[in-house]
Motif scaffolding. Structure first.
Motif, PDB file in Angstrom:
ATOM      1  N   ARG A  33      26.624  40.583  30.154  1.00 55.08           N
ATOM      2  CA  ARG A  33      25.271  40.922  29.714  1.00 55.08           C
ATOM      3  C   ARG A  33      24.538  39.712  29.153  1.00 55.08           C
ATOM      4  N   ILE A  34      25.226  38.935  28.285  1.00 55.25           N
ATOM      5  CA  ILE A  34      24.517  37.821  27.651  1.00 55.25           C
ATOM      6  C   ILE A  34      24.251  36.670  28.618  1.00 55.25           C
ATOM      7  N   GLN A  41      17.030  36.585  23.323  1.00 58.77           N
ATOM      8  CA  GLN A  41      17.652  37.893  23.099  1.00 58.77           C
ATOM      9  C   GLN A  41      19.150  37.808  22.831  1.00 58.77           C
ATOM     10  N   ALA A  45      21.569  40.254  20.377  1.00 60.00           N
ATOM     11  CA  ALA A  45      22.681  40.948  21.044  1.00 60.00           C
ATOM     12  C   ALA A  45      23.973  40.752  20.260  1.00 60.00           C
TER      13      ALA A  45
END
Length: 99
Positions: A33-34, A41, A45
């Motif tokens: 995801r990162i 963002q 996160a």
């Protein structure tokens, strides 16, 4: 070596191979995801990671946490790492007050 290969090298770390499969799956999901997030963002996160782990009833030992932080922050600039360390420190202080 490509950037993608570098980012996946952490999966070969022998220390991580000892981790429970459920935890390892979670970390792999988070890392994926990162990698695709805009830079602004990534820190939020990381901050939501602890709450998400609690919701999923996943608990990392202190040594697992240190390993994961070093792995997942490897691509961050020194300034980003410093911000994360400061936020981590503040989160610990707040957690200690609520105990």
């Amino acid at each position: 070596m490509s950037k993608n290969t570098d980012q996946n090298d952490w999966r070969q770390d022998p220390r991580i191979q000892q981790m429970d499969q459920e935890k390892l799956n979670y970390v792999q999901e988070f890392a994926a995801r990162i990698q695709t997030m805009p830079k602004d963002q990534v820190l939020p996160a990381f901050l939501s990671l602890q709450a998400d782990c609690r919701r999923r009833n996943i608990r990392f030992t202190d040594s697992e946490t240190e390993l994961l932080v070093s792995i997942l922050t490897a691509g961050m600039s020194p300034a980003e790492k410093k911000k994360l360390e400061t936020l981590k420190f503040l989160a610990k202080k707040m957690a200690a007050r609520s105990s």
